[in-house]
Structures are given as structure tokens and as C-alpha cells.
Design a protein around this motif. Structure first.
Motif, short mmCIF file in Angstrom:
data_model
loop_
_atom_site.label_atom_id
_atom_site.label_comp_id
_atom_site.label_asym_id
_atom_site.label_seq_id
_atom_site.Cartn_x
_atom_site.Cartn_y
_atom_site.Cartn_z
N HIS A 67 0.86 -1.19 0.00
CA HIS A 67 0.00 0.00 0.00
C HIS A 67 0.89 1.24 0.00
N ASP A 68 0.51 2.22 -0.77
CA ASP A 68 1.19 3.51 -0.79
C ASP A 68 0.14 4.54 -0.37
N ASN A 69 0.41 5.21 0.72
CA ASN A 69 -0.56 6.16 1.29
C ASN A 69 -1.93 5.51 1.45
N GLU A 70 -1.91 4.29 2.00
CA GLU A 70 -3.11 3.51 2.33
C GLU A 70 -3.91 3.06 1.12
N GLN A 71 -3.33 3.12 -0.05
CA GLN A 71 -3.98 2.67 -1.28
C GLN A 71 -3.20 1.46 -1.83
N ILE A 72 -3.90 0.37 -2.14
CA ILE A 72 -3.23 -0.80 -2.69
C ILE A 72 -2.65 -0.44 -4.07
N VAL A 73 -1.37 -0.75 -4.26
CA VAL A 73 -0.73 -0.48 -5.55
C VAL A 73 -0.21 -1.75 -6.21
N GLY A 74 -0.13 -2.84 -5.44
CA GLY A 74 0.34 -4.10 -5.99
C GLY A 74 0.64 -5.08 -4.88
N ALA A 75 1.23 -6.21 -5.29
CA ALA A 75 1.60 -7.24 -4.33
C ALA A 75 2.68 -8.11 -4.97
N THR A 76 3.38 -8.84 -4.13
CA THR A 76 4.38 -9.80 -4.62
C THR A 76 4.09 -11.17 -4.03
N GLU A 127 5.07 13.33 -0.90
CA GLU A 127 5.33 12.39 0.19
C GLU A 127 4.57 11.07 0.01
N HIS A 128 5.27 9.97 0.28
CA HIS A 128 4.66 8.64 0.17
C HIS A 128 5.06 7.78 1.37
N ALA A 129 4.07 7.14 1.96
CA ALA A 129 4.27 6.18 3.05
C ALA A 129 3.88 4.82 2.51
N ILE A 130 4.86 3.93 2.39
CA ILE A 130 4.65 2.61 1.78
C ILE A 130 4.68 1.56 2.88
N VAL A 131 3.71 0.65 2.84
CA VAL A 131 3.62 -0.43 3.81
C VAL A 131 3.49 -1.74 3.06
N SER A 132 4.27 -2.72 3.48
CA SER A 132 4.26 -4.05 2.88
C SER A 132 3.97 -5.07 3.98
N ASP A 133 2.92 -5.91 3.77
CA ASP A 133 2.60 -6.90 4.80
C ASP A 133 1.85 -8.10 4.24
N THR A 134 1.75 -9.13 5.06
CA THR A 134 1.01 -10.34 4.71
C THR A 134 -0.41 -10.28 5.24
N GLY A 135 -0.71 -9.27 6.00
CA GLY A 135 -2.01 -9.18 6.65
C GLY A 135 -1.94 -9.63 8.09
N ASP A 136 -0.85 -10.30 8.47
CA ASP A 136 -0.68 -10.76 9.85
C ASP A 136 -0.22 -9.63 10.75
N SER A 137 0.94 -9.10 10.45
CA SER A 137 1.49 -8.02 11.27
C SER A 137 2.47 -7.20 10.44
N ILE A 138 2.68 -5.98 10.89
CA ILE A 138 3.62 -5.08 10.23
C ILE A 138 4.57 -4.59 11.30
N ASP A 139 5.87 -4.65 11.00
CA ASP A 139 6.81 -4.01 11.92
C ASP A 139 7.45 -2.85 11.18
N SER A 140 8.32 -2.15 11.86
CA SER A 140 8.90 -0.93 11.28
C SER A 140 9.70 -1.20 10.01
N GLU A 141 10.23 -2.41 9.84
CA GLU A 141 11.01 -2.71 8.64
C GLU A 141 10.11 -2.93 7.41
N GLY A 142 8.82 -3.10 7.60
CA GLY A 142 7.89 -3.26 6.50
C GLY A 142 7.28 -1.93 6.06
N ARG A 143 7.92 -0.84 6.48
CA ARG A 143 7.45 0.50 6.12
C ARG A 143 8.60 1.27 5.48
N ALA A 144 8.25 2.12 4.52
CA ALA A 144 9.24 2.99 3.89
C ALA A 144 8.58 4.34 3.63
#
Length: 179
Positions: A62-71, A85-102
């Protein structure tokens, strides 16, 4: 040292998490090129995951809380990002830690590359994101297939044929990609 029972349990949890993913992906011809000329009014961000394990796990991005893709597995995708400005979050849906954010401030006409790695702690798989320079991105992308997100959970909307993220107007710390 892990015992065989712990290893089997961790693998089973990984597969169970992957099987439950509400995100569907398909290999396709790239809709946004990873290299070459860019559009003058937007930036291009590519997320690349050259995973050699946890191949069945899907990471939604997600980029700024909008889904942009997946791997999933050895894959990558690119999307357009409005300057700002962009806040990017990558997760499996289980949990997100600080390393899954850019976080990043992008400029129109430039490309940015995120290397998506992960940690697996007793079957809990979390994303790790790191900005990389284009030469490293070329090496990573050479190992991957372009995948497009074709299914999302009911609470989200699929991105268009060319995913595009809007810039955030406030609340994101500025950062430049690191090499």
C-alpha cells in the motif's frame, strides 16, 4: 538450533498464512516499465522481491493507504507515484513491523526501487523494505517475474491497469532513497 518439529511447524504456518491470502496475482506483461524513460509528471516506484524461500507468501503493498500491488515468490511490480510524500507499507495481513514500512518524497520523472525481503520467526513472516540504486535493482529484477494484482479483499479496490498512488499532503517524514 531448531528441532525438526519446530521447523515443520514454522513451514506449516507459512503455508497456512499464504493459503489464506485474499490477494490474487497473475504474471503479465509489465504495465509500467522498470527501466528507461519515465513520464515527466510522475515518479515510478518498483517493488522487487527476489525470494528464494516463502514462495507462496503474498505481500500486499500500500502507498498512502492505497493498494498499488503485491508480490508472491520471485516477483516485482512497478507503479506511478505523484510527486510528493509517500508512506509505503508491505505486509502479509498478519502483522507489520517498522522494517515493512518505507517513507519517501518522490520527484516527477525519477525512478525509485524498493527491495522487499522478509523475516521468518517461527512461521510469522514479516516484510523488510530497503531502497536500492538502479544497478542493484537490475540485478534483483533479472531474477523475477512481473506480476499484477487481480484480486483484493472486499474492503479494497483494485488499482487501475497502471497503478498510481496519490501523494500525501501532510504527516509523512521526508526521506531520500539510500543505496
Amino acid at each position: 538450533m531448531r528441532t525438526p518439529l519446530v521447523t515443520v511447524a514454522a513451514l506449516a504456518a507459512s503455508f497456512a498464512a499464504a493459503a489464506c491470502s485474499p490477494y490474487s496475482l497473475e504474471p503479465r506483461t509489465p504495465t509500467v516499465s522498470a527501466f528507461g524513460p519515465t513520464k515527466p509528471d510522475v515518479a515510478t516506484i518498483c517493488v522487487v522481491r527476489p525470494a528464494h524461500s516463502a514462495l507462496a507468501v503474498t505481500f500486499a503493498v500500500h502507498d498512502n493507504e492505497q493498494i498499488v500491488g503485491a508480490t508472491r515468490g520471485e516477483s516485482y511490480f512497478c507503479y506511478e507515484a505523484e510527486p510528493g510524500e509517500h508512506a509505503i507499507v508491505s505486509d502479509t495481513g498478519d502483522s507489520i513491523d517498522s522494517e515493512g514500512r518505507a517513507h519517501i518524497r518522490v520527484e516527477a520523472g525519477l525512478r525509485y526501487y524498493l527491495h522487499q525481503d522478509f523475516d521468518n520467526t517461527l512461521g510469522s513472516i514479516t516484510s523488510k523494505l530497503k531502497w536500492v540504486a538502479e544497478p542493484r535493482a537490475k540485478e534483483l529484477i533479472a531474477e523475477c517475474d512481473y506480476k499484477v494484482i487481480v484480486g483484493v479483499p472486499g474492503r479494497e479496490r483494485l488499482p487501475g491497469p497502471v497503478p498510481r498512488a496519490r501523494a500525501r499532503t501532510t504527516g509523512v517524514a521526508s526521506a531520500k532513497p539510500t543505496t
